[in-house]
Design a protein around this motif. Structure first.
Motif, PDB file in Angstrom:
ATOM      1  N   VAL A  52      31.084  50.436  52.114  1.00  0.00           N
ATOM      2  CA  VAL A  52      31.369  49.742  50.859  1.00  0.00           C
ATOM      3  C   VAL A  52      32.846  49.347  50.846  1.00  0.00           C
ATOM      4  N   THR A  53      33.090  48.082  50.523  1.00  0.00           N
ATOM      5  CA  THR A  53      34.454  47.570  50.420  1.00  0.00           C
ATOM      6  C   THR A  53      34.639  46.985  49.029  1.00  0.00           C
ATOM      7  N   LYS A  54      35.716  47.394  48.343  1.00  0.00           N
ATOM      8  CA  LYS A  54      36.044  46.822  47.033  1.00  0.00           C
ATOM      9  C   LYS A  54      37.214  45.866  47.205  1.00  0.00           C
ATOM     10  N   ILE A  55      37.077  44.673  46.601  1.00  0.00           N
ATOM     11  CA  ILE A  55      38.175  43.714  46.652  1.00  0.00           C
ATOM     12  C   ILE A  55      38.466  43.206  45.248  1.00  0.00           C
ATOM     13  N   THR A  56      39.743  42.948  44.995  1.00  0.00           N
ATOM     14  CA  THR A  56      40.164  42.369  43.727  1.00  0.00           C
ATOM     15  C   THR A  56      40.617  40.948  44.000  1.00  0.00           C
ATOM     16  N   LEU A  57      40.109  40.030  43.187  1.00  0.00           N
ATOM     17  CA  LEU A  57      40.397  38.607  43.359  1.00  0.00           C
ATOM     18  C   LEU A  57      41.007  38.041  42.086  1.00  0.00           C
ATOM     19  N   GLY A  58      41.958  37.139  42.243  1.00  0.00           N
ATOM     20  CA  GLY A  58      42.462  36.361  41.117  1.00  0.00           C
ATOM     21  C   GLY A  58      41.603  35.113  40.978  1.00  0.00           C
ATOM     22  N   LEU A  59      41.730  34.426  39.854  1.00  0.00           N
ATOM     23  CA  LEU A  59      40.947  33.198  39.659  1.00  0.00           C
ATOM     24  C   LEU A  59      41.275  32.192  40.759  1.00  0.00           C
ATOM     25  N   GLY A  60      40.237  31.636  41.359  1.00  0.00           N
ATOM     26  CA  GLY A  60      40.398  30.651  42.425  1.00  0.00           C
ATOM     27  C   GLY A  60      40.720  31.242  43.775  1.00  0.00           C
ATOM     28  N   GLU A  61      40.897  32.534  43.845  1.00  0.00           N
ATOM     29  CA  GLU A  61      41.257  33.188  45.112  1.00  0.00           C
ATOM     30  C   GLU A  61      40.022  33.454  45.960  1.00  0.00           C
ATOM     31  N   THR A  62      40.181  33.322  47.276  1.00  0.00           N
ATOM     32  CA  THR A  62      39.104  33.583  48.231  1.00  0.00           C
ATOM     33  C   THR A  62      39.550  34.676  49.195  1.00  0.00           C
ATOM     34  N   LYS A  63      38.681  35.639  49.424  1.00  0.00           N
ATOM     35  CA  LYS A  63      38.938  36.681  50.426  1.00  0.00           C
ATOM     36  C   LYS A  63      37.717  36.786  51.329  1.00  0.00           C
ATOM     37  N   VAL A  64      37.965  37.114  52.598  1.00  0.00           N
ATOM     38  CA  VAL A  64      36.895  37.287  53.570  1.00  0.00           C
ATOM     39  C   VAL A  64      36.724  38.777  53.838  1.00  0.00           C
ATOM     40  N   VAL A  65      35.485  39.252  53.660  1.00  0.00           N
ATOM     41  CA  VAL A  65      35.153  40.657  53.904  1.00  0.00           C
ATOM     42  C   VAL A  65      33.992  40.684  54.889  1.00  0.00           C
ATOM     43  N   LEU A  72      36.374  33.864  43.530  1.00  0.00           N
ATOM     44  CA  LEU A  72      36.197  34.099  42.102  1.00  0.00           C
ATOM     45  C   LEU A  72      36.536  32.807  41.360  1.00  0.00           C
ATOM     46  N   VAL A  73      35.525  32.197  40.731  1.00  0.00           N
ATOM     47  CA  VAL A  73      35.717  30.935  40.014  1.00  0.00           C
ATOM     48  C   VAL A  73      36.111  31.193  38.556  1.00  0.00           C
ATOM     49  N   ALA A  74      35.457  32.152  37.903  1.00  0.00           N
ATOM     50  CA  ALA A  74      35.742  32.472  36.507  1.00  0.00           C
ATOM     51  C   ALA A  74      35.399  33.931  36.254  1.00  0.00           C
ATOM     52  N   CYS A  75      36.072  34.529  35.270  1.00  0.00           N
ATOM     53  CA  CYS A  75      35.813  35.934  34.940  1.00  0.00           C
ATOM     54  C   CYS A  75      35.997  36.135  33.435  1.00  0.00           C
ATOM     55  N   PHE A  76      35.039  36.819  32.808  1.00  0.00           N
ATOM     56  CA  PHE A  76      35.054  37.043  31.364  1.00  0.00           C
ATOM     57  C   PHE A  76      34.709  38.493  31.051  1.00  0.00           C
ATOM     58  N   VAL A  77      35.272  39.004  29.951  1.00  0.00           N
ATOM     59  CA  VAL A  77      34.945  40.345  29.449  1.00  0.00           C
ATOM     60  C   VAL A  77      34.548  40.222  27.983  1.00  0.00           C
ATOM     61  N   ARG A  78      33.923  41.283  27.460  1.00  0.00           N
ATOM     62  CA  ARG A  78      33.574  41.330  26.045  1.00  0.00           C
ATOM     63  C   ARG A  78      34.796  41.778  25.250  1.00  0.00           C
ATOM     64  N   PRO A  79      34.913  41.355  23.989  1.00  0.00           N
ATOM     65  CA  PRO A  79      36.009  41.845  23.149  1.00  0.00           C
ATOM     66  C   PRO A  79      35.916  43.366  23.009  1.00  0.00           C
ATOM     67  N   PRO A  80      37.038  44.036  22.684  1.00  0.00           N
ATOM     68  CA  PRO A  80      37.054  45.503  22.623  1.00  0.00           C
ATOM     69  C   PRO A  80      36.122  46.115  21.584  1.00  0.00           C
ATOM     70  N   ASP A  81      35.708  45.353  20.575  1.00  0.00           N
ATOM     71  CA  ASP A  81      34.831  45.923  19.550  1.00  0.00           C
ATOM     72  C   ASP A  81      33.351  45.755  19.882  1.00  0.00           C
ATOM     73  N   LEU A  82      33.031  45.269  21.086  1.00  0.00           N
ATOM     74  CA  LEU A  82      31.642  45.132  21.545  1.00  0.00           C
ATOM     75  C   LEU A  82      31.436  46.003  22.783  1.00  0.00           C
ATOM     76  N   PRO A  83      30.174  46.278  23.156  1.00  0.00           N
ATOM     77  CA  PRO A  83      29.934  47.091  24.362  1.00  0.00           C
ATOM     78  C   PRO A  83      30.589  46.466  25.600  1.00  0.00           C
ATOM     79  N   ILE A  84      31.106  47.304  26.470  1.00  0.00           N
ATOM     80  CA  ILE A  84      31.820  46.851  27.666  1.00  0.00           C
ATOM     81  C   ILE A  84      30.872  46.111  28.598  1.00  0.00           C
ATOM     82  N   ASP A  85      31.297  44.931  29.060  1.00  0.00           N
ATOM     83  CA  ASP A  85      30.550  44.152  30.044  1.00  0.00           C
ATOM     84  C   ASP A  85      31.492  43.114  30.628  1.00  0.00           C
ATOM     85  N   SER A  86      31.182  42.648  31.829  1.00  0.00           N
ATOM     86  CA  SER A  86      31.943  41.595  32.491  1.00  0.00           C
ATOM     87  C   SER A  86      30.970  40.582  33.054  1.00  0.00           C
ATOM     88  N   ALA A  87      31.428  39.331  33.153  1.00  0.00           N
ATOM     89  CA  ALA A  87      30.646  38.258  33.765  1.00  0.00           C
ATOM     90  C   ALA A  87      31.572  37.461  34.667  1.00  0.00           C
TER      91      ALA A  87
END
Length: 129
Positions: A52-65, A72-87
């Motif tokens: 298992v390899t974990k990588i962190t990407l910035g928007l528009g960044e490409t990494k080869v694994v 990573l084209v886009a990344c979104f999270v839920r506001p703090p007053d809603l259940p935690i989730d990411s897309a």
């Protein structure tokens, strides 16, 4: 006379009693709201050797694994007053000629909704941040 006095007193106290028990709702974000963020972490599983390899990407960044190019084209999270989730919207291309490229959304809490199907790698969104 006592009865009239009691009715008048109860009528006078009723608004105060209602005000004391009235609860003001806590303001919350709409359930379908998302907040854009600038980076995300994905987990890449090599099915052949269970690495298992974990990588962190910035928007528009490409990494080869291990031969898989992940963008990573886009990344979104839920506001703090809603259940935690990411897309995250990801583009994944394997260097093998027989591999099918992937482009689509992945959800942190629903990994089976959008599955990257490849005989060698599994890619899952760990979080956006």
């Amino acid at each position: 006379m006592k009865r009239i006095f009691l009715v008048v007193m109860l009528a006078a106290l009723a608004p105060a009693a209602r005000a004391a028990t009235q609860i003001t709702p806590v303001p919350m974000s709409p359930p379908d709201s998302w907040v854009a963020v600038k980076s995300g972490t994905v987990r890449v599983l090599n099915k052949i050797d269970a690495r298992v390899t974990k990588i962190t990407l910035g928007l528009g960044e490409t990494k080869v694994v291990e031969g898989a190019s992940i963008t990573l084209v886009a990344c979104f999270v839920r506001p703090p007053d809603l259940p935690i989730d990411s897309a995250a919207h990801l583009q994944i291309k394997e260097q093998r000629a027989d591999a099918t490229p992937f482009e689509g959304w992945m959800l942190q809490n629903e990994p089976s909704m959008t599955v990257y199907e490849d005989p060698i790698h599994d890619v899952h969104l760990e979080a956006c941040h």
